[in-house]
Design an enzyme around this catalytic site. Structure first.
Site, short mmCIF file in Angstrom:
data_model
loop_
_atom_site.label_atom_id
_atom_site.label_comp_id
_atom_site.label_asym_id
_atom_site.label_seq_id
_atom_site.Cartn_x
_atom_site.Cartn_y
_atom_site.Cartn_z
NE ARG A 131 16.86 58.24 26.87
CZ ARG A 131 16.95 59.52 26.50
NH1 ARG A 131 17.98 60.27 26.88
NH2 ARG A 131 16.01 60.07 25.77
CB SER A 185 14.03 73.57 25.60
OG SER A 185 14.31 73.34 26.93
NE ARG A 201 20.48 63.14 25.79
CZ ARG A 201 20.97 64.28 25.32
NH1 ARG A 201 22.26 64.55 25.47
NH2 ARG A 201 20.20 65.13 24.69
#
Ligand code: NG1
Ligand code: ZN
Length: 557
Positions: free
Chosen positions: A518, A67, A527
Site C-alpha cells: 500500500r 510523531s 510499503r
C-alpha cells in the site's frame, strides 16, 4: 466574508508563501514533511482550524508534531470537537489550502468555501487550542499557526505548550464536553482512575513483589518521558524507571522509540544485556504509540516484542472478563448484553486475529489510519482498536457509559462489595483511564500495568497468549506512490493491473504466506508487508514483492 476579513487574510498570508515545487497532502496523520517546508502549511492550517471552529461552534485543536519521524521533520494535524481526527470531508479543503500558490488564490479559495455555511457572525468566535512536541522547529511553527488563527477576525488561540499528541486531543474533547481540561486535570483523571483499578485487584492475584518487577520505559527522547514522570509522582505502587528522556544528548526517535523497536525488533539505545528479562516499554516521540518488549539472553540485542496486537488482546481479555461477570447477574432482567468489538488493520499479525476470533470476539478490519479504526470502533458499546505499531485505545459508547454509571450506583446500594459491583466499577474506571479521543501511550501503559497486576502475569506470560507469525516490513521508493490503489482494507491492489496477480503467485510459494502492499500516507514510499511460517520465508516473500513493486512502478532515482 467582508472586506476587513479579506484584507486581513491577504496581508497576513503574504508572509507565508508556500514552498515552490512541493505538493503537500493531508495524509494518514495530517501534513508531514521536512520542517523547513512547513511554515506556510502550518499557517494555513491555523486558518483552517479557526474556520472549523466557526463551522462547528466548538473548540478545535491544532497539534504540531511529526510523531515518530526523524527530528528534522515536523507536521501538523487538526483535532475535531470530539477530540478525534479532522472530519474527512474537510481533508480536500486542507489540501487545497496548503497548495494555493498566492495570497489571492488563498483568499479566493476561502471565500468560496465559507459561502457553504461558515457563520462569521456566529454565537461564539473561533477558538483553537495549540500544542507541540519537543522538536526544535516546533516553536517557530507554532508562531505560524497562531498567525493563521489571528488572520480570522475575532479568533482566539490558546497555546498549551509542549504536550503529547493525546493530551491535546483529550483537552479538546474535555473542553467541548464542558469538563475540566487542563494538563493537571488530565493527570488527575489518569491517576485517580488508575488508583481505582488498583484498589479493585483481587488480593490473591497480585504478583507484585521483588526488585525485578520494575518497568523500564524508553521515552524515545521525546515528550512522553517527562510527562510520565509527572504522572508517576501522583501514583503509588508503580516502580518505573524512565530512560531516553531527551535530556541526555539523545536524539528524538533516533535508535529509540516505539516505531524503531516495533519495526527493527532490537533493543533501543540505552538498553542492553543488563535488562534481560525485565519488562520494558517504548513510547514514540509524541507518546501516542506504545509497545512492550523484553531483552532476550541472545547477545545481539534481540528482543521479544509485545506489540499493539498483544496490547489489544490483553485489553480484550480483561474487558471480556468483566462483561462475563456482569452478564452472569442473577437478575437477568437488569443485565445488558454489551456489544464488544475489536478493530485491526491488515498489519495485525495473523496469529493475533486467530487468537481474538478464538475468544469469540468480533474482529473488524479497516484501512491503515487511526481515523478509520476509530470510526469503526465507535460503532460498538465497547470498541477496542489497535494498530500493530502500538496506536490504539478503547472506546465506550455514550449509551453504554450512561448504563455503567447507573449500574454502579444501583449496585453500590444493592450489592456493595460484590464481584458484580467490582466488574462494573472496573469498566467505569477503564472508561476514565483510557483516552476516549485517540491512542495514548501513557494511559495505555497504566492500563497494561494494572491488568498485568490483576491477572498476576509477567510480560512472558502475557507474550505467551499466542505466538506471532514471523513477518517483515519493507519500504520501496517509487516515482509516484499514488499509482498504487488498493481495496478491501488495503489487502488487494487494484492498480497497477497485474501487480496483485504477481503478489498472489509469490505468496502461494510460502506456507502460511500473506502479503500486501500500500502507499504510505506519511512517507513518500510504498510499503510491503509479508508474513509466513518462518522468518526466512517472510523475508524472502517481502523481498520478492518489493522487487515486483519496483518493476511495476519504476524507481524514482
Ligand atoms: P503510513 O505511513 O500511512 O503507513 C504510518 C503507520 C500508520 C499510522 C500512521 C500515522 C505503519 C505501517 N503505518 O502510516 O499505522 O500510525 O503512520 O502515524 O505503521
Ligand atoms: Zn506518534
Amino acid at each position: 466574508m467582508n472586506e476587513e476579513q479579506k484584507s486581513l487574510l491577504i496581508s497576513s498570508s503574504s508572509h507565508f508563501l508556500p514552498p515552490q515545487g512541493v505538493r503537500l497532502s493531508y495524509g494518514t496523520a495530517g501534513f508531514r514533511a521536512d520542517a523547513s517546508l512547513l511554515s506556510s502549511t502550518v499557517y494555513r492550517m491555523g486558518i483552517l482550524a479557526a474556520l472549523r471552529s466557526l463551522k462547528t461552534q466548538a473548540v478545535i485543536g491544532l497539534m504540531i508534531t511529526a510523531s515518530h519521524n526523524k527530528i528534522s521533520d515536523n507536521g501538523v494535524k487538526i483535532a475535531d470537537p470530539n477530540g478525534g481526527m479532522l472530519s474527512q470531508h474537510w481533508e480536500p479543503f486542507a489540501d487545497a489550502l496548503a497548495n494555493a500558490p498566492s495570497p489571492q488564490d488563498l483568499v479566493q479559495l476561502i471565500n468560496d468555501f465559507v459561502k457553504e455555511g461558515i457563520p462569521f457572525n456566529g454565537v461564539r468566535p473561533a477558538e483553537v487550542i495549540l500544542g507541540r512536541d519537543t522538536r526544535p522547529s516546533g516553536d517557530a511553527l507554532l508562531k505560524a499557526a497562531k498567525e493563521g488563527i489571528a488572520s480570522i477576525v475575532g479568533a482566539i488561540a490558546t497555546d498549551m505548550g509542549i504536550l503529547t499528541t493525546p493530551q491535546l486531543h483529550w483537552m479538546v474533547r474535555a473542553r467541548n464536553m464542558g469538563m475540566k481540561a487542563s494538563e493537571e486535570d488530565y493527570f488527575e483523571q489518569l491517576s485517580s482512575s488508575f488508583r481505582c483499578l488498583m484498589d479493585l485487584i483481587p488480593s490473591e492475584k497480585s504478583n507484585r513483589s521483588g526488585p525485578n518487577d520494575k518497568l523500564v520505559v524508553d521515552g524515545a527522547n521525546g515528550v512522553g518521558g517527562g510527562n510520565l514522570e509527572v504522572l508517576l509522582k501522583q501514583l503509588n505502587g508503580l516502580s518505573i524507571e524512565i530512560r531516553n528522556y531527551g535530556e541526555d544528548g539523545g536524539v528524538l526517535n533516533e535508535g529509540v522509540g516505539a516505531d524503531f523497536v516495533q519495526k527493527e525488533k532490537v533493543v533501543p539505545n540505552g538498553f542492553d544485556s543488563k535488562d534481560v528479562g525485565i519488562r520494558c516499554a517504548s513510547l514514540d516521540g509524541d507518546a501516542d504509540r506504545l509497545v512492550y518488549f523484553s531483552v532476550t539472553a541472545e547477545s545481539n540485542g534481540k528482543i521479544e516484542l509485545v506489540d499493539g496486537d498483544k496490547i489489544l488482546s490483553l485489553f480484550a481479555l480483561f474487558i471480556r472478563e468483566q462483561l462475563i461477570i456482569l452478564s452472569e447477574e442473577e437478575d437477568a432482567k437488569n443485565s445488558r448484553q454489551a456489544h464488544l468489538g475489536v478493530v485491526q488493520t491488515a498489519y495485525a499479525n495473523g496469529a493475533s486475529t486467530n487468537y481474538l476470533k478464538q475468544l469469540g470476539l468480533e474482529v473488524n478490519f479497516t484501512p491503515t489510519g487511526v481515523k478509520y479504526l476509530h470510526e469503526k470502533a465507535a460503532e460498538f458499546d465497547i470498541g477496542i482498536y489497535f494498530e500493530a505499531n502500538g496506536h490504539g485505545t478503547i472506546l465506550f459508547s455514550e449509551d453504554f457509559s450512561g448504563w455503567l454509571v447507573a449500574k454502579t450506583k444501583e449496585l453500590s446500594s444493592k450489592s456493595k462489595g460484590s464481584e458484580l459491583e467490582k466488574a462494573a466499577l472496573r469498566l467505569l474506571a477503564v472508561n476514565k483511564l483510557i483516552n476516549q479521543a485517540v491512542g495514548d501511550a501513557l494511559s495505555g501503559l497504566l492500563l497494561v500495568e494494572v491488568i498485568l497486576q490483576h491477572m498476576g502475569w509477567s510480560i512472558h506470560r502475557w507474550n505467551e497468549l499466542y505466538h506471532d507469525l514471523p513477518s517483515r516490513q519493507l519500504k520501496v521508493k517509487v516515482a509516484d506512490r499514488t499509482a498504487v490503489v488498493t481495496a478491501n482494507a488495503e489487502t488487494v491492489v487494484v492498480s497497477p493491473l497485474g501487480l496483485q496477480e504477481a503478489i498472489n503467485a509469490e505468496t502461494a510459494k510460502h506456507s502460511q504466506g500473506r502479503c500486501f502492499v500500500r502507499p504510505s500516507g506519511t512517507e513518500d514510499v510504498v510499503r510491503v508487508y509479508a508474513e509466513a511460517s518462518t522468518q526466512e520465508a517472510a523475508d524472502s516473500l517481502a523481498n520478492s514483492v518489493a522487487k515486483l513493486v519496483d518493476q511495476f512502478l519504476g524507481c524514482s532515482s
